[in-house]
Enzyme design. Structure first.
Site, short mmCIF file in Angstrom:
data_model
loop_
_atom_site.label_atom_id
_atom_site.label_comp_id
_atom_site.label_asym_id
_atom_site.label_seq_id
_atom_site.Cartn_x
_atom_site.Cartn_y
_atom_site.Cartn_z
CE LYS A 142 0.00 1.07 4.52
NZ LYS A 142 -0.38 1.37 5.84
CB THR A 143 3.97 2.26 1.72
OG1 THR A 143 3.42 1.89 2.98
CG2 THR A 143 4.74 3.55 1.87
CG ASP B 15 -0.74 5.43 5.31
OD1 ASP B 15 -1.37 4.45 4.89
OD2 ASP B 15 0.42 5.36 5.73
CD GLU B 16 -1.78 2.46 8.79
OE1 GLU B 16 -2.80 1.70 8.74
OE2 GLU B 16 -0.63 2.02 8.89
CD GLN C 282 -2.84 -4.16 8.79
OE1 GLN C 282 -1.85 -3.80 9.38
NE2 GLN C 282 -2.88 -4.29 7.48
NE ARG D 43 2.24 -6.46 10.93
CZ ARG D 43 1.83 -5.75 9.89
NH1 ARG D 43 2.59 -4.80 9.40
NH2 ARG D 43 0.66 -5.99 9.34
#
Length: 798
Positions: free
Chosen positions: A56-57, A243-244, A274, A649
């Site tokens: 996504k980044t 973002d987020e 998340q 992770r």
DNA sequence: TTCCGATATGTTTTT
DNA sequence: CATATCGGAA
């Protein structure tokens, strides 16, 4: 008020849009079809549902690059918000890399808070503030609230200030000014909550200060009331990226919706699975209703995972499947199978730490798995920070290098805050909270009585505390030693304040004002702010105070002060430094060295590691009892998302563990394995227990209890516990001592011997009592420490 | 006013 | 268990 020409100058764009137009778009070639769609759909609302590890980044940064390359917007016309400074930093560097030049000209890429500070400084007067307002830290906030609570005659035992702070914070997260708090909340804080909230806000205004929540709340208020201001920014920010998004609270949501309201060129990236900040006011609902807020929104799902092996992904998917309310995504990967997720139970927390320590050793040595894994490729992710202690203790003993991410923060230390209070007061003499903090630090003989006198004098004359103190001293209201010391302090402050400026000079009217502060009517200061800081600390007696202090931590504190002064080097002046610190509380050091990372699950979001350990999967700890008590099913679901974040992770190896017993508050407590363990898919999990006691493959439901029982009596930890009874402190010949001290290798020390301790440094043994050794440390003073933690001076582990 | 020891109290997660 | 706060004595 400002025109936008001025704003242009104010921010300055170093990247020219026109120059970019002809540039190629190599970044597009690196994207998969879904990512590419998300990047190329530049206009109108876009919702990017990006699962963990789906790039996504990458998509977000490519989108920024694309906006610039296609000349849709200039760098300073893109508003790009993140939650953490870390994320903002990373985006900046990555955009820079994509474009082949530093992204200096992206002034509006930052956290919600840092962007709001910038905006609020420009429009402070609209909410009755001056543009040089101070940003309070939690400490100041609490002190302020305590004063109000006392004034209101409320028993702060029964109704702690922390509680009120939490309630107010919550209201601010929901964008509620005191007047807007709904009647349903009237009962908050013993029915005094709303009233105290209003008083608190008034007090902040008087102090020309804001707290963290205010940064957003004030901006939302300004946008709602002053539509002209809002319209300016609606036009200015041609494209918005978030973002987020799943972590946005109501205030942030409103802020975004107001800004994007006209052109609707907003791209939100998030993952409902998340969302782990519900306790901080985050509303998953924001992401769930994006399509309603922005009809015709283009929704794209990123589901191809580039991070983890199929086993790890399957485990994560199966856990998160337990949640009811989700948008639903199915991650897939093209990666090879790899290792199954590993599960192991332990007798207690120490044993768990010991085992993980050994595993890490094995991973590095390459005696385990397909390849050696370096220390910096390994992370231990815990639910609550108190779990970290066991690992720190253990790793210290075996000499395993580690770093705690987001641990005790540099800027939260007492001495740093004191020093900062001095700086604040020098920069803005009206900072009453800072004054209160340091009037009697170091001790100047100004106790309660003297301080009350100052307060009263200040209030009667309607001036700041510093001025009040001045008047009080002049009128002889404070006598004796205290009076003299106070006079010295006041004079010092005035003197230091003068040093922040050079000689007075004339200015042209068209000098560009770049920081929103008062026009520069002074030349360059004669001494650097670094020297000034040193002078302040020395002349105020603060340095001496710690030098005279005999406590073990005094030397460390002096070190920290030195470090603080060093940090100033990165800033233009004291003001700039203070602003930075109030926004980024983390000290981004720790970068050096190859070390294992220990951090909370929350801190791990956005990171990835080849090997991840997830200890402490016990009911009550994880999922946390408190979370479930407070928020019921919603709380449990958030915990489950936390589990999902944890597992995802991991790139190659994921090891989950739990302990049957754990020491809580010094009391032993036993607990059941986490219910999330039941949700792990059997086919993708390997249970690590002695094979003899755990026969064959069994239904998943039985795994955890068996594992726990199987491990109890034959675990090395149990044996070790039995073996170590009464063995410490026994004298042994020096030669026979092991260099690396293990539980089985008992160390002994003689009086006067030079020793080394990981936390306290070098020292000499002054006494021995059983398994404890008293050591006079060179830097940390005299301490009693467990023999295990010490090693002889000449053979230091790592 | 300050310093010392006794006692009570708490542990999620953070911009 | 460790820290934070409080009360009493110097």
């Amino acid at each position: 008020m400002s025109s936008f020409d001025e704003m242009d100058a104010f921010e300055g764009a170093s990247l020219s849009a026109r120059a970019m137009a002809a540039r190629p778009m190599p970044y597009l070639d690196e994207l998969n079809p879904a990512q590419r769609e998300a990047v190329e759909r530049l206009d109108g609302p876009v919702l990017m549902l990006a699962g963990a590890g789906t790039g996504k980044t990458k998509a977000l940064t490519a989108r920024i690059a694309h906006l610039l390359t296609t000349a849709r917007a200039r760098p300073n016309e893109i508003l790009s918000v993140t939650f953490t400074n870390k994320a903002a930093r990373e985006m900046k560097t990555r955009v820079g890399r994509l474009l082949g030049q530093p992204a200096e000209g992206m002034p509006w890429l930052g956290t919600f808070h840092s962007i709001c500070v910038k905006l609020l400084r420009r429009h402070a007067e609209l909410v009755d503030l001056k543009s040089n307002f101070t940003i309070l830290d939690t400490d100041d906030q609490l002190r302020l609230l305590k004063q109000l609570i006392q004034a209101a005659n409320i028993d702060d035992k029964r109704w702690p200030a922390r509680m009120l702070a939490g309630i107010i914070d919550d209201w601010k997260n929901r964008a509620l000014t005191p007047a807007k708090v709904p009647a349903a909340d009237a009962g908050a804080y013993n029915h005094k909550g709303i009233e105290l909230y209003a008083q608190y806000q008034t007090r902040l205004r008087e102090l020309n200060a804001v707290d963290f929540g205010d940064l957003l709340l004030h901006m939302v208020t300004i946008f709602q009331i002053h539509t002209d201001v809002l319209e300016q920014y609606q036009r200015w920010f041609r494209y918005i990226l978030v973002d987020e998004y799943q972590d946005t609270n109501v205030a942030q949501y409103l802020w975004l919706r107001l800004l994007a309201g006209v052109h609707k060129n907003i791209c939100c990236v998030g993952d409902d699975d998340q969302s782990i900040y519900g306790w901080r006011g985050a509303e998953v609902g924001n992401i769930l209703r994006f399509e309603k807020d922005f009809p015709g929104a283009f929704v794209v799902r990123l589901e191809q995972n580039y991070r983890s092996t199929p086993h790890i992904l399957a485990a994560a998917s199966n856990v998160i499947r337990g949640n009811e309310s989700r948008l639903g995504k199915e991650l897939w990967t093209a990666a090879e199978d790899g290792e199954k997720v590993r599960l192991i139970g332990h007798w207690d927390g120490e044993e768990e730490a010991r085992w993980i320590g050994e595993e890490i050793d094995a991973m590095q040595g390459g005696t385990r798995g397909v390849r050696p894994i370096g220390l910096d490729e390994i992370a231990i992710l815990v639910r609550a920070s108190h779990q970290m202690r066991a690992f720190e203790d253990r790793f210290l003993t075996i000499g395993l290098p580690y770093k705690v991410i987001g641990g005790p923060r540099f800027y939260e230390r007492m001495e740093i805050r004191d020093a900062m209070a001095y700086f604040r007061l020098v920069v803005s003499p009206g900072d009453d909270l800072a004054f209160e903090r340091i009037v009697n630090t170091p001790k100047r003989g100004l106790g309660d009585k003297a301080q009350q006198t100052i307060q009263m004098t200040a209030r009667e004359n309607g001036v700041s505390l510093v001025d009040g103190a001045q008047i009080a001293v002049d009128n002889g209201l404070i006598k004796g030693k205290g009076g003299k010391a106070l006079r010295e302090l006041i004079d010092g402050l005035a003197r230091w304040n003068a040093m922040t400026r050079g000689p007075r000079i004339e200015v042209d009217d068209d000098v560009v004002i770049d920081d929103g502060a008062a026009p520069m009517r002074f030349g360059a200061p004669e001494i650097s702010h670094i020297e000034l800081a040193q002078i302040i600390l020395d002349e105020s007696g603060y340095t001496t105070h710690w030098q005279n202090e005999k406590t073990p931590e005094a030397p460390g504190r002096l070190e920290n002060l030195k470090e603080l002064v060093n940090q100033l080097d990165n800033f233009e002046n004291l003001q700039g430094f203070l602003e930075h610190v109030s926004l980024v509380m983390d000290n981004e050091k720790e970068g050096d060295g190859v070390k294992v990372s220990i951090m909370t699950l929350h801190a791990a979001k956005g990171l990835e590691f080849p090997a991840v350990f997830l200890p402490g999967w016990e009911d009550g700890l994880f999922p946390s009892q408190r979370s479930m008590d407070e928020s019921g099913l919603k709380g449990l679901e958030e915990e489950r998302r936390l589990a999902y974040v944890g597992i995802t992770r991991a790139e190659e190896v994921c090891t989950i563990s739990f302990a049957a017993n754990r020491r809580v508050f010094g009391q032993w407590q036993n607990s059941m394995p986490s219910r999330f363990i039941d949700e792990l898919p059997e086919d993708h999990v390997e249970v690590l227990t002695p094979p003899g006691l755990y026969g064959g493959s069994q239904p998943a439901a039985g795994i955890e209890t068996r594992a726990a029982e199987a491990n109890v009596y034959n675990s090395p930890g149990w044996k070790r516990m039995q073996a170590r009874q009464g063995q410490y402190g026994m004298a042994q010949p020096k030669e026979s001592r092991n260099t690396v001290i293990d539980a089985t290798a008992v160390a002994s020390f003689t009086l006067g011997e030079r020793v080394f301790h990981q936390k306290f440094g070098y020292g000499a043994v002054t006494g021995i009592e059983g398994d404890k050794v008293e050591v006079d440390f060179d830097k940390a003073g005299t301490k009693k420490v467990v023999a295990q933690y010490l090693s002889a001076k000449d053979d230091i582990p790592f």
